[in-house]
Design a protein around this motif. Structure first.
Motif, PDB file in Angstrom:
ATOM      1  N   VAL A 103      79.432  39.949 -29.934  1.00  0.00           N
ATOM      2  CA  VAL A 103      80.084  39.369 -28.763  1.00  0.00           C
ATOM      3  C   VAL A 103      79.410  39.816 -27.476  1.00  0.00           C
ATOM      4  N   CYS A 104      79.067  38.864 -26.617  1.00  0.00           N
ATOM      5  CA  CYS A 104      78.507  39.201 -25.310  1.00  0.00           C
ATOM      6  C   CYS A 104      79.639  39.435 -24.322  1.00  0.00           C
ATOM      7  N   THR A 105      79.676  40.636 -23.755  1.00  0.00           N
ATOM      8  CA  THR A 105      80.745  40.954 -22.811  1.00  0.00           C
ATOM      9  C   THR A 105      80.433  40.396 -21.424  1.00  0.00           C
ATOM     10  N   GLY A 106      79.267  39.789 -21.293  1.00  0.00           N
ATOM     11  CA  GLY A 106      78.929  39.181 -20.012  1.00  0.00           C
ATOM     12  C   GLY A 106      79.460  37.765 -19.927  1.00  0.00           C
ATOM     13  N   CYS A 107      79.124  36.946 -20.921  1.00  0.00           N
ATOM     14  CA  CYS A 107      79.489  35.531 -20.845  1.00  0.00           C
ATOM     15  C   CYS A 107      80.442  35.132 -21.974  1.00  0.00           C
ATOM     16  N   ASN A 108      80.863  36.120 -22.779  1.00  0.00           N
ATOM     17  CA  ASN A 108      81.796  35.858 -23.875  1.00  0.00           C
ATOM     18  C   ASN A 108      81.231  34.982 -24.985  1.00  0.00           C
ATOM     19  N   LYS A 109      79.931  34.803 -24.969  1.00  0.00           N
ATOM     20  CA  LYS A 109      79.328  34.077 -26.084  1.00  0.00           C
ATOM     21  C   LYS A 109      79.497  34.894 -27.362  1.00  0.00           C
ATOM     22  N   TYR A 147      79.686  44.705 -29.550  1.00  0.00           N
ATOM     23  CA  TYR A 147      79.786  44.195 -28.188  1.00  0.00           C
ATOM     24  C   TYR A 147      78.552  44.598 -27.401  1.00  0.00           C
ATOM     25  N   GLY A 148      78.094  43.691 -26.574  1.00  0.00           N
ATOM     26  CA  GLY A 148      76.926  44.010 -25.772  1.00  0.00           C
ATOM     27  C   GLY A 148      76.588  42.874 -24.833  1.00  0.00           C
ATOM     28  N   LEU A 149      75.365  42.890 -24.332  1.00  0.00           N
ATOM     29  CA  LEU A 149      74.946  41.834 -23.421  1.00  0.00           C
ATOM     30  C   LEU A 149      73.885  40.980 -24.097  1.00  0.00           C
ATOM     31  N   CYS A 150      74.065  39.678 -23.989  1.00  0.00           N
ATOM     32  CA  CYS A 150      73.109  38.780 -24.609  1.00  0.00           C
ATOM     33  C   CYS A 150      71.855  38.679 -23.750  1.00  0.00           C
ATOM     34  N   ASP A 151      70.873  38.090 -24.348  1.00  0.00           N
ATOM     35  CA  ASP A 151      69.586  37.888 -23.704  1.00  0.00           C
ATOM     36  C   ASP A 151      69.713  37.457 -22.246  1.00  0.00           C
ATOM     37  N   LYS A 152      70.485  36.414 -22.044  1.00  0.00           N
ATOM     38  CA  LYS A 152      70.599  35.836 -20.707  1.00  0.00           C
ATOM     39  C   LYS A 152      71.289  36.798 -19.743  1.00  0.00           C
ATOM     40  N   CYS A 153      72.400  37.382 -20.184  1.00  0.00           N
ATOM     41  CA  CYS A 153      73.161  38.258 -19.302  1.00  0.00           C
ATOM     42  C   CYS A 153      72.401  39.542 -18.980  1.00  0.00           C
TER      43      CYS A 153
ATOM     44  N   ASN B 140      76.341  47.706 -26.758  1.00  0.00           N
ATOM     45  CA  ASN B 140      76.936  48.867 -26.102  1.00  0.00           C
ATOM     46  C   ASN B 140      78.085  49.478 -26.873  1.00  0.00           C
ATOM     47  N   ASP B 141      78.635  48.722 -27.780  1.00  0.00           N
ATOM     48  CA  ASP B 141      79.853  49.214 -28.401  1.00  0.00           C
ATOM     49  C   ASP B 141      80.084  48.506 -29.729  1.00  0.00           C
ATOM     50  N   HIS B 142      80.899  49.105 -30.551  1.00  0.00           N
ATOM     51  CA  HIS B 142      81.265  48.442 -31.794  1.00  0.00           C
ATOM     52  C   HIS B 142      82.723  48.739 -32.111  1.00  0.00           C
ATOM     53  N   VAL B 143      83.273  47.918 -32.946  1.00  0.00           N
ATOM     54  CA  VAL B 143      84.634  48.138 -33.423  1.00  0.00           C
ATOM     55  C   VAL B 143      84.619  48.041 -34.940  1.00  0.00           C
ATOM     56  N   ILE B 144      85.166  49.037 -35.582  1.00  0.00           N
ATOM     57  CA  ILE B 144      85.446  48.939 -37.019  1.00  0.00           C
ATOM     58  C   ILE B 144      86.900  49.293 -37.189  1.00  0.00           C
ATOM     59  N   GLN B 145      87.642  48.414 -37.781  1.00  0.00           N
ATOM     60  CA  GLN B 145      89.041  48.719 -38.023  1.00  0.00           C
ATOM     61  C   GLN B 145      89.491  48.118 -39.338  1.00  0.00           C
ATOM     62  N   PHE B 146      90.387  48.828 -39.995  1.00  0.00           N
ATOM     63  CA  PHE B 146      90.993  48.311 -41.209  1.00  0.00           C
ATOM     64  C   PHE B 146      92.464  48.049 -40.944  1.00  0.00           C
ATOM     65  N   TYR B 147      92.942  46.924 -41.456  1.00  0.00           N
ATOM     66  CA  TYR B 147      94.348  46.582 -41.292  1.00  0.00           C
ATOM     67  C   TYR B 147      95.018  46.515 -42.653  1.00  0.00           C
TER      68      TYR B 147
END
Lengths: 163, 163
Positions: A103-109, A147-153, B140-147
């Motif tokens: 998931v890109c935290t910049g543009c939500n892609k 989570y991170g930033l994509c190429d564009k962001c 920048n980040d990751h999530v691992i969770q078990f439900y």
DNA sequence: CTCCTTATTGAAAATGGTTTCCATTACCAA
DNA sequence: TTGGTAATGGAAACCATTTTCAATAAGGAG
């Protein structure tokens, strides 16, 4: 004629009726959108698409239908941390193969990736087993997301949608 | 006297001021609560505790402070899918060791586990590297969770909080 | 095919966590 | 001590989602 109905208009009708649910226009429309459009649709995305074809179908029905579909395991509810849920067809007759999300935290892609999936699933299964035993849990689901930033962001200078 | 201040009342004051933030009662109170109580506190949990000691500190300040602390990397914002965010002190001088979460969808109890963490972190690091390269992401980040259902909720017959 | 039960529906209002607004307060560098 | 400005609190706004409730329609029985 149940055999061979895994594809075709009504592959899910049997399952639906079997669980005591009625087949309605709204429900068909939601499933249509989910299977014809790619994944990661928000309730609003779905509403807009459904509504453009069937203006009589309201927002409430979208939510209620998605809830039913999740309950039946036909749809997965996803959470990318941007305050709105996303939905995608679960694996199965017409579903996509197992994947995780980037998931890109910049543009939500959101990128579906299947790289490393086998290793991940192996580890997850093993971890699940260990955790179930140690904590006496019954594990039903897991989430792995990056989570991170994509190429564009990245290029636009790390602005970040946060969460 | 900066040296040796990693523990003591004001280990974070330097960092705070260095970033141009002021030291205020509300901010101290929030950090106090976070470090004296265990993890997974909701904004409301924190507000109640802070408010009982400092009735003048309002809800808005709790949210704003948590936001600042997340921005500084001193606090992690967690999402267990129950519609409210949780916060815990990040690793560091006074933080806990790296762990992941096992969430009961029946009673919303959360277990921190460190079992298998090393294998998980290994795999994650490797996956991250691969994904960064393939998709040109900066992860920048990751999530691992078990439900799943905890010991108690299993016995009470799988009622499920959903999501 | 028609009737009847009851699941389903839409519109509007309610909910609840979080954010914004704005006038007031209080850090803290000088 | 003082001034500039960051920070604050209370109330209102926000916004995705859920609930309410009277009207509608799916689909089994006859």
């Amino acid at each position: 004629m149940p055999r061979g109905q895994c594809r075709g208009q009504g592959w899910w009708h049997g399952k639906f009726r079997g669980c005591g649910y009625r087949i309605t226009l709204g429900r068909e429309a939601v499933l249509d959108v989910l299977s014809s459009c790619g994944g990661h649709l928000s309730a609003e995305d779905i509403f807009i698409k459904v509504h453009s074809k069937y203006p009589n179908v309201g927002f409430t029905t979208i939510y209620r239908t998605l809830d039913v579909l999740c309950g039946l395991g036909m749809v997965c509810k996803l959470d990318f941390g941007d305050g709105r849920a996303r939905y995608e067809l679960a694996e199965g007759p017409k579903g996509a193969r197992h994947h995780h999300h980037l998931v890109c935290t910049g543009c939500n892609k959101v990128i579906d990736y299947t790289d490393f999936i086998d290793e991940e699933v192996d580890l997850l299964r093993q971890t699940e087993k260990g955790l179930e035993k140690k904590y006496n849990f019954k594990i039903n689901d897991h989430v792995i997301q990056f989570y991170g930033l994509c190429d564009k962001c990245r290029k636009e200078g790390g602005k970040d949608a946060g969460f």
